[in-house]
Design a protein around this motif. Sequence first.
Motif, PDB file in Angstrom:
ATOM      1  N   VAL A 107       1.015  -1.082   0.039  1.00 56.73           N
ATOM      2  CA  VAL A 107      -0.088   0.145  -0.228  1.00 56.73           C
ATOM      3  C   VAL A 107       0.782   1.431   0.026  1.00 56.73           C
ATOM      4  O   VAL A 107       1.573   1.411   1.037  1.00 56.73           O
ATOM      5  CB  VAL A 107      -1.064   0.087   1.108  1.00 56.73           C
ATOM      6  CG1 VAL A 107      -1.732   1.173   1.046  1.00 56.73           C
ATOM      7  CG2 VAL A 107      -1.577  -1.166   1.247  1.00 56.73           C
ATOM      8  N   VAL A 108       0.790   1.998  -0.892  1.00 57.69           N
ATOM      9  CA  VAL A 108       1.591   3.269  -0.899  1.00 57.69           C
ATOM     10  C   VAL A 108       0.724   4.389  -0.989  1.00 57.69           C
ATOM     11  O   VAL A 108      -0.464   4.500  -1.160  1.00 57.69           O
ATOM     12  CB  VAL A 108       2.419   3.491  -2.410  1.00 57.69           C
ATOM     13  CG1 VAL A 108       3.331   2.174  -2.696  1.00 57.69           C
ATOM     14  CG2 VAL A 108       1.340   3.645  -3.395  1.00 57.69           C
ATOM     15  N   MET A 109       1.194   5.487  -0.112  1.00 63.01           N
ATOM     16  CA  MET A 109       0.808   6.809   0.315  1.00 63.01           C
ATOM     17  C   MET A 109       0.708   7.674  -0.846  1.00 63.01           C
ATOM     18  O   MET A 109       1.629   7.736  -1.359  1.00 63.01           O
ATOM     19  CB  MET A 109       1.279   7.499   1.498  1.00 63.01           C
ATOM     20  CG  MET A 109       1.220   6.625   2.865  1.00 63.01           C
ATOM     21  SD  MET A 109      -0.655   6.383   3.586  1.00 63.01           S
ATOM     22  CE  MET A 109      -0.999   7.959   3.849  1.00 63.01           C
ATOM     23  N   LEU A 110      -0.620   8.108  -1.108  1.00 65.07           N
ATOM     24  CA  LEU A 110      -0.821   9.196  -1.913  1.00 65.07           C
ATOM     25  C   LEU A 110      -0.963  10.461  -1.233  1.00 65.07           C
ATOM     26  O   LEU A 110      -2.026  10.617  -0.749  1.00 65.07           O
ATOM     27  CB  LEU A 110      -1.929   9.049  -3.092  1.00 65.07           C
ATOM     28  CG  LEU A 110      -2.085  10.100  -4.167  1.00 65.07           C
ATOM     29  CD1 LEU A 110      -2.920   9.276  -5.233  1.00 65.07           C
ATOM     30  CD2 LEU A 110      -2.216  11.312  -3.845  1.00 65.07           C
ATOM     31  N   GLU A 111       0.053  11.249  -1.018  1.00 64.59           N
ATOM     32  CA  GLU A 111      -0.013  12.495   0.027  1.00 64.59           C
ATOM     33  C   GLU A 111       0.912  13.566  -0.391  1.00 64.59           C
ATOM     34  O   GLU A 111       1.066  14.477   0.435  1.00 64.59           O
ATOM     35  CB  GLU A 111       0.405  12.003   1.322  1.00 64.59           C
ATOM     36  CG  GLU A 111       1.818  11.354   1.441  1.00 64.59           C
ATOM     37  CD  GLU A 111       2.031  10.771   2.868  1.00 64.59           C
ATOM     38  OE1 GLU A 111       1.022  10.836   3.938  1.00 64.59           O
ATOM     39  OE2 GLU A 111       2.912   9.770   2.965  1.00 64.59           O
ATOM     40  N   THR A 112       1.450  13.753  -1.550  1.00 62.59           N
ATOM     41  CA  THR A 112       2.012  14.698  -2.355  1.00 62.59           C
ATOM     42  C   THR A 112       1.583  15.101  -3.727  1.00 62.59           C
ATOM     43  O   THR A 112       0.814  14.147  -4.382  1.00 62.59           O
ATOM     44  CB  THR A 112       3.682  14.505  -2.306  1.00 62.59           C
ATOM     45  OG1 THR A 112       3.597  13.160  -3.473  1.00 62.59           O
ATOM     46  CG2 THR A 112       4.202  13.938  -1.217  1.00 62.59           C
ATOM     47  N   VAL A 113       1.726  16.370  -3.972  1.00 58.03           N
ATOM     48  CA  VAL A 113       1.181  16.758  -5.510  1.00 58.03           C
ATOM     49  C   VAL A 113       1.912  16.027  -6.442  1.00 58.03           C
ATOM     50  O   VAL A 113       1.477  15.626  -7.398  1.00 58.03           O
ATOM     51  CB  VAL A 113       1.440  18.334  -5.720  1.00 58.03           C
ATOM     52  CG1 VAL A 113       1.308  18.601  -6.947  1.00 58.03           C
ATOM     53  CG2 VAL A 113       0.490  19.087  -4.694  1.00 58.03           C
TER      54      VAL A 113
END
Length: 266
Positions: A154-160
């Motif tokens: 699971v990878v975090m999507l937390e940047t533009v």
Amino acid sequence: MSGTPAILRNHMKEKLARGEVVASMTVRLARSIEIAQIALTAGFDTLYVDLEHNTLSIDMCCQICIAAQSIGITPLVRVPANTPDHIGRVLDGGAMGVITPHVRSAAEARAVVDLVKFPPLGQRSAGGVLSHYQYRSFPAEATNAAMNEATSVVVMLETVAALESVEAIIAVDGVDMLLVGSNDLCAEMGITGQFDHPGLKDAFARAIAAARAVGKHVGVGGLAARDDLMTQFVQMGARYVSTGTDLSFLLTACAQRARFVKEIAV
């Protein structure tokens, strides 16, 4: 002992494969294995131990993971850094997947898969017999294949930057899910705390479309206080919901009971 190993089932992956919504709780406060049984009794499908944002030791973390394994709660760990010393150790210690923060590109996602998956899918180092197959001995070719199937990435999507590369990131072979970190993503987008901003909804829409295109999934993170938005994003197609932390659950219940008593006095 030879043959095919009976790897513990990853119930979270099975539910996602059926298109069902997965309920998750985050462990930040608990330091003992009872939290796994509490999660089961409460009705959660999975828990993740958050090593990024607390002081839990790897030993404590892995004890919780093994306890969760044994009762059918899928244990994940959010690591503090996407490095072998964190990822390899929690996986060998009992985690059935990792949540990796601040992944910004397909190349970084591929590097995570290399650390999580055994050859030929990745480059994870062999760590001997594991709790995932009850410390029994099997040929490496059998355990590697079974563990690759049972372990979630699971990878975090937390940047533009991640949002701009979301289609390439989710398409990386071995990545199972994108978990949108709404707090950090909003901060990066210049809309800190503005969860009703259309930019966040657009980000979820783009991530969900990208995941659907390759048969993968999106999770909702950072919105535990917003049932309305969690509902909205699930209705849009998200299939994993991080519902909140053990600390917030305890604090909320404690505050309610204290307020009840004070209102009696009034």
